[in-house]
Enzyme design. Structure first.
Site, short mmCIF file in Angstrom:
data_model
loop_
_atom_site.label_atom_id
_atom_site.label_comp_id
_atom_site.label_asym_id
_atom_site.label_seq_id
_atom_site.Cartn_x
_atom_site.Cartn_y
_atom_site.Cartn_z
N HIS A 168 -16.23 -56.19 -56.27
CA HIS A 168 -17.41 -56.95 -56.04
C HIS A 168 -18.28 -57.15 -56.89
O HIS A 168 -19.25 -57.30 -56.85
CB HIS A 168 -16.20 -57.31 -54.90
CG HIS A 168 -15.40 -57.17 -54.17
ND1 HIS A 168 -14.52 -56.72 -53.16
CD2 HIS A 168 -14.67 -58.97 -53.99
CE1 HIS A 168 -13.54 -57.48 -52.48
NE2 HIS A 168 -13.17 -58.53 -53.41
N LYS B 271 -6.53 -64.43 -38.24
CA LYS B 271 -6.00 -63.16 -40.25
C LYS B 271 -6.39 -61.60 -40.05
O LYS B 271 -7.34 -61.83 -38.84
CB LYS B 271 -6.66 -64.02 -41.11
CG LYS B 271 -5.74 -63.39 -42.63
CD LYS B 271 -6.83 -63.96 -43.62
CE LYS B 271 -6.67 -63.44 -44.91
NZ LYS B 271 -7.66 -63.22 -45.87
N ARG C 275 -10.05 -61.55 -62.49
CA ARG C 275 -9.67 -60.76 -62.96
C ARG C 275 -8.65 -61.40 -64.32
O ARG C 275 -7.89 -60.21 -64.93
CB ARG C 275 -9.12 -59.67 -62.40
CG ARG C 275 -9.72 -58.63 -61.03
CD ARG C 275 -9.15 -58.66 -59.68
NE ARG C 275 -8.80 -59.90 -59.26
CZ ARG C 275 -8.50 -59.26 -57.49
NH1 ARG C 275 -8.24 -58.64 -57.30
NH2 ARG C 275 -8.50 -60.56 -56.96
N SER D 151 -8.83 -55.39 -53.21
CA SER D 151 -9.17 -55.24 -52.33
C SER D 151 -7.59 -54.48 -51.47
O SER D 151 -7.28 -53.74 -50.35
CB SER D 151 -9.25 -56.42 -50.63
OG SER D 151 -10.55 -56.11 -51.28
P1 ADP Z 1 -10.18 -63.33 -51.35
O1 ADP Z 1 -9.73 -63.12 -50.04
O2 ADP Z 1 -11.05 -64.53 -51.86
O3 ADP Z 1 -9.32 -63.16 -52.81
P2 ADP Z 1 -11.45 -60.93 -51.96
O4 ADP Z 1 -12.60 -60.22 -51.12
O5 ADP Z 1 -10.37 -60.47 -52.25
O6 ADP Z 1 -11.70 -62.63 -51.61
O7 ADP Z 1 -12.42 -61.39 -53.62
C1 ADP Z 1 -13.36 -62.35 -53.64
C2 ADP Z 1 -13.87 -62.61 -55.10
O8 ADP Z 1 -14.14 -61.18 -55.59
C3 ADP Z 1 -13.06 -63.76 -56.10
O9 ADP Z 1 -13.26 -64.74 -56.31
C4 ADP Z 1 -12.17 -62.02 -56.25
O10 ADP Z 1 -11.74 -63.41 -57.30
C5 ADP Z 1 -13.11 -61.30 -56.72
N1 ADP Z 1 -12.89 -60.15 -56.73
C6 ADP Z 1 -11.72 -59.56 -57.06
N2 ADP Z 1 -11.40 -58.29 -57.28
C7 ADP Z 1 -12.29 -57.94 -58.13
C8 ADP Z 1 -12.58 -57.51 -59.19
N3 ADP Z 1 -11.43 -55.87 -59.62
N4 ADP Z 1 -13.50 -57.72 -60.50
C9 ADP Z 1 -13.78 -59.39 -60.59
N5 ADP Z 1 -13.75 -60.01 -59.63
C10 ADP Z 1 -12.83 -59.21 -58.10
#
Ligand code: ADP
Length: 163
Positions: free
Chosen positions: A18, A42, A91, A129
């Site tokens: 992120h 959630k 990703r 995450s």
């Molecule tokens: P969600 O609950 O919508 O999946 P996340 O908090 O997991 O939200 O992720 C938010 C954004 O960050 C999304 O666009 C996701 O694709 C992107 N993202 C998560 N991990 C990575 C990563 N390792 N590299 C690039 N983008 C990421």
């Protein structure tokens, strides 16, 4: 008019993946709002307050980045804050398929809102995450997946997190 982007997600917790997307997008915008979308039903590992704190600490060096929370639709949050760009990270093909549908829905709901995608840097493409949570739940060391400023933050926070 200033260009503001929202980077929405759960950020439970924020990872190096992120952080990398937000920092790389920074030259394109006057301001980026990292927006924690949450709903009461959630289940999350970290509380909203903890997630806000982690994001603030991650970007403490960058005044152009702020943190907000919202419930409900991302498009409504964007309207409320006069935001015209949504930033998302990609990703892999699974992210792509999922994100394409969400972006199409959002376009229908809010035609002036543009979704911009950035590919992850390959070194971060396996970080999520959910995997970080799994590592933390089992007492593993997740620091290499987390923003550097959080190295000493996550473990103490786990004591009050809902495991
Ligand atoms: P969600 O609950 O919508 O999946 P996340 O908090 O997991 O939200 O992720 C938010 C954004 O960050 C999304 O666009 C996701 O694709 C992107 N993202 C998560 N991990 C990575 C990563 N390792 N590299 C690039 N983008 C990421």
């Amino acid at each position: 008019m200033s260009n503001i982007a929202v980077f929405p997600g759960s950020f439970d917790p924020i990872t190096k993946g992120h952080e990398n997307i937000v920092r790389r997008a920074l030259p394109l915008f006057d301001k980026i709002i990292v927006a924690i979308g949450h709903n009461a039903g959630k289940k999350n590992l970290f509380s909203v307050e903890q997630r806000i704190d982690f994001i603030k600490k991650t970007f403490a060096d960058t005044p152009k980045i702020s943190v907000k929370t919202y419930e409900g639709l991302t498009v409504d949050f964007c309207k409320k804050h006069n935001v015209n760009f949504l930033l998302r990270g990609l990703r892999n093909a699974t992210d792509f398929e999922f994100e394409r549908d969400i972006a199409s829905f959002n376009k229908d709901l809010s035609p002036n809102l543009e979704t911009l995608f950035m590919f992850t840097e390959p070194v971060y493409s396996h970080i999520s995450s959910s995997v970080v949570r799994e590592v933390l739940r089992h007492g593993g060391d997740a620091t290499k997946f987390l923003p550097n400023t959080l190295k000493n933050e996550i473990k103490p926070s786990l004591r009050t997190a809902k495991q």
